[in-house]
Design an enzyme around this catalytic site. Structure first.
Site: not given
Lengths: 290, 370
Positions: A210, A249
């Site tokens: 990611e 995150h």
């Protein structure tokens, strides 16, 4: 065969009396994971789903010297203490599920564990599963079928999503490792992939990255220099993420010009690693490389 | 959390780091009062948390009261990258002989604090790195040992100045005390008296440490919009984007992929809303409430894959929000994983249908808002 965990894995649950700790102790036991003991300071003496609870890791290990792995559900402010206690008690594999652990704590305990040859998976991760032998984590196990694909992911739910889509196309998992979504984590793509290279049960590896940092770029560079390798298929989350914003995150942020999805996708392509645009493309790409 | 320059400089003062005399003004009268006490020449700096304020004209100089009034008024009327300037730092303009660079960052690859230093300050460190990486001095600090004497000797040698070692020592104390992710002085100036002065100050505090950095926890609220405040209070991640399809998912990776798939099918995500792991029905209710109330969302895409999150909790939250807020907005739901059957049953009772595929659900919501 599998990596990190198998039927010989004997587990301690730190934070076993909490809501998540007890719920997932039950699910891990149902899966067949050998959970020998749990720890919650001040709650020693009780039992959670027949698992004896201790006040300290040292007491638990004294009664159950076979314990070789810990899974940590302890709340973020106390996670550092829990991890250091597990390392000091001699455990060599510690899976930290806890989210929102302060970076300075993570930097300390990750380095502390390394200095003592203990491996940390996470923090902020879904854990590890080697179907059907053992699950040291929180993933919905029925989505993971036994097979020959290794899975490494920075994201929890994407790991489940990919395992599910692989299963639908007849691919199973040797081991799936959620390495965690924080900027500071114990173990990275390169280290897990290197373990998969030596694992006879693994034929190919799916890497789920990611935005944020340059772990994917470093992996691509490492991979392109390997003489003998197992094929890799990659997926990257965050193509549509606005720049400079942290996407859930702690580690998922494009900052100081580093970490864009584009840069990661380009680095994979340069290393001849196929990148799936849609999650559903992953099984087809595996089909091509195998 | 990024601090305002004036907040970082207040902390610098507490730790005896030299900064030019300054005050903070919200209007022209306050600016004039500060100028009177510190004297001209003055620099006026917009206090915003976005980068690029210099290029946007948010930093200006004044040599007298009339210049100060004119320029303060101008900066206070400005918007920088969409953020309205609410206050300015009014500071003494330092006599700068040379500009240096010094920072401590949390370095992901090193899993440790890293000191970055350069003899050429005043430009962004990324620019220096691009032009000539050899001009940047990097020094890892092992978190197990912390900053040691030898680190100080190395930085002293690099700059050829003993007072920089002392400065780094103070910076490291701040870095540790405030759980910093970044602490940067750029430029670090040498003035006409050959003293070190922190002309600018950038400081970012790790969001995960806010439970123990209580001074800054309450401060966060004033930059947030009403939806971001709800998200902060209820403990989920919410990021604004600019489209019209509201996204609710669980887990950062899946939420990003849910946005990505909407975009790949030609839609535009309005936001990123990650209910996190193990969300309660109350969290889901608040998440859906944000999307239902959000003026920009025409459609809502709920994509849940339960691990630590339980589908029955999610379903209860959805039902509660939909009962309370009647809506014409189109909603596509896909939900599977832990306690899936229980969740499906709760939704079925209310006549809410689920999609089996994330791609189909995405396609449908994209079509429905066109």
């Amino acid at each position: 065969m599998a990596i990190l965990i198998d039927s010989n894995t004997k587990v301690l649950v730190q934070g076993i009396t909490g809501k998540q700790g007890s719920f997932h102790t039950k699910l891990m036991k149902e899966y067949g994971t050998k959970i020998l003991a749990g720890v919650t300071p001040g709650k020693g003496g009780q039992k959670i789903y027949d698992v004896p609870v201790y006040d300290t890791v040292f007491e638990a290990i004294k009664d159950y010297p076979d314990i070789n792995t810990s899974i940590v559900f302890v709340p973020a402010p106390f996670a550092q203490d829990a991890v250091i206690e597990a390392v000091d008690a001699g455990l060599k594999l510690i899976v930290v599920i806890t989210e929102r652990v302060p970076m300075h704590d993570e930097m300390f305990f990750v380095n502390y564990a390394r200095a003592r040859n203990a491996k940390i998976i996470g923090p902020n991760c879904p854990g590890i599963i080697s179907p059907p032998y053992s699950k040291v984590g929180i993933m919905p196990a029925h989505l993971f079928k036994q097979g020959h694909i290794g899975l490494i992911s920075r994201s929890g739910t994407l790991t489940y999503e990919v395992a599910y889509r692989l299963a639908r196309k007849g691919y199973g998992i040797s081991t799936a490792v959620g390495i965690g979504g924080d900027a500071i984590i114990g173990t990275d793509f390169i280290e897990i992939y290197t373990m998969f290279l030596e694992d006879k049960a693994t034929d190919a590896v799916v890497v789920i990255g990611e935005i944020g940092g340059d772990m994917e770029e470093r992996f691509s560079e490492f991979y392109s220099k390997l003489n003998s390798k197992k094929p890799v298929v990659a997926f990257i989350a965050g193509r549509s993420a606005p720049e400079g914003k942290r996407m859930g995150h702690a580690g998922a942020i494009v900052s100081m010009g580093v970490g864009s999805a584009e840069s990661k996708i380009n680095s994979f392509k340069k290393a001849n690693i196929p990148v799936a645009d849609f999650l559903d493309d992953i099984p087809a790409l595996l089909n091509k490389v195998l | 959390m990024r601090l305002f320059e004036y907040e970082a400089k207040e902390i610098f003062k507490k730790f005896q780091i030299n900064v030019p005399p300054f005050g903070v003004a919200k209007n022209v009268d306050e600016a004039l009062a500060i100028a009177k006490s510190i004297g001209y020449p003055i620099v006026i700096k917009a206090q915003v948390l976005v980068g690029g304020r210099g290029k946007a004209g948010g930093v200006q100089f004044a040599n007298n009261d009339s210049e100060l009034v004119e320029k303060t008024r101008k900066i206070l009327g400005m918007e920088i990258k969409g953020i309205k300037v609410e206050s300015v730092l009014v500071g003494r303009s330092a006599e700068i002989k040379k500009e240096l660079y010094l920072s401590i960052i949390v370095d992901r690859n090193n899993k440790a604090p890293v000191v970055l230093a350069s003899k050429e300050g005043g430009v962004e460190i990324e620019e220096i790195a691009k032009m000539d990486p050899s001009k940047i001095f990097r020094m890892r600090i092992d978190p197990l040992t912390g900053l040691r004497e030898f680190h100080l000797r190395r930085i002293e040698k690099f700059f050829g100045r003993a007072d920089i070692a002392e400065l780094l020592n103070k910076m490291y104390k701040i870095f540790k005390t405030y759980d910093c992710e970044l602490l940067e002085i750029n430029p670090l100036a040498i003035d006409d008296k050959d003293e070190l002065i922190a002309v600018d100050a950038k400081m970012t505090i790790d969001d995960s440490s806010l439970f123990r950095q209580k001074d800054f926890r309450s401060r966060a609220d004033k930059e947030l919009n009403e939806f971001e405040i709800i998200a902060l209070e209820k403990g989920f991640s919410y990021v604004e984007s600019d489209g019209d399809i509201g996204i609710i998912s669980n887990g950062a990776g899946l939420t990003m992929s849910t946005m990505d798939v909407v975009q790949l099918f030609g839609g535009r995500p309005a936001n990123f809303l990650d209910i996190g792991g193990g969300a309660s029905a109350d969290v889901v209710y608040n998440a859906l409430m944000i999307q239902l109330k959000h003026p920009r969302t025409k459609g809502i895409f709920i994509n849940i894959l339960g691990g630590i999150t339980r589908c029955d909790e999610v379903a209860q939250g959805i039902v509660k929000a939909l009962k309370e807020f009647k809506t014409n907005k189109k909603i596509s739901i896909r939900m599977m994983g832990t306690n899936e059957e229980e969740g499906r049953a709760i939704l079925a009772k209310e006549g809410i249908k689920l999609h089996e595929s994330m791609e189909e659900a995405a396609k449908e919501i994209v079509e429905s808002v066109k």
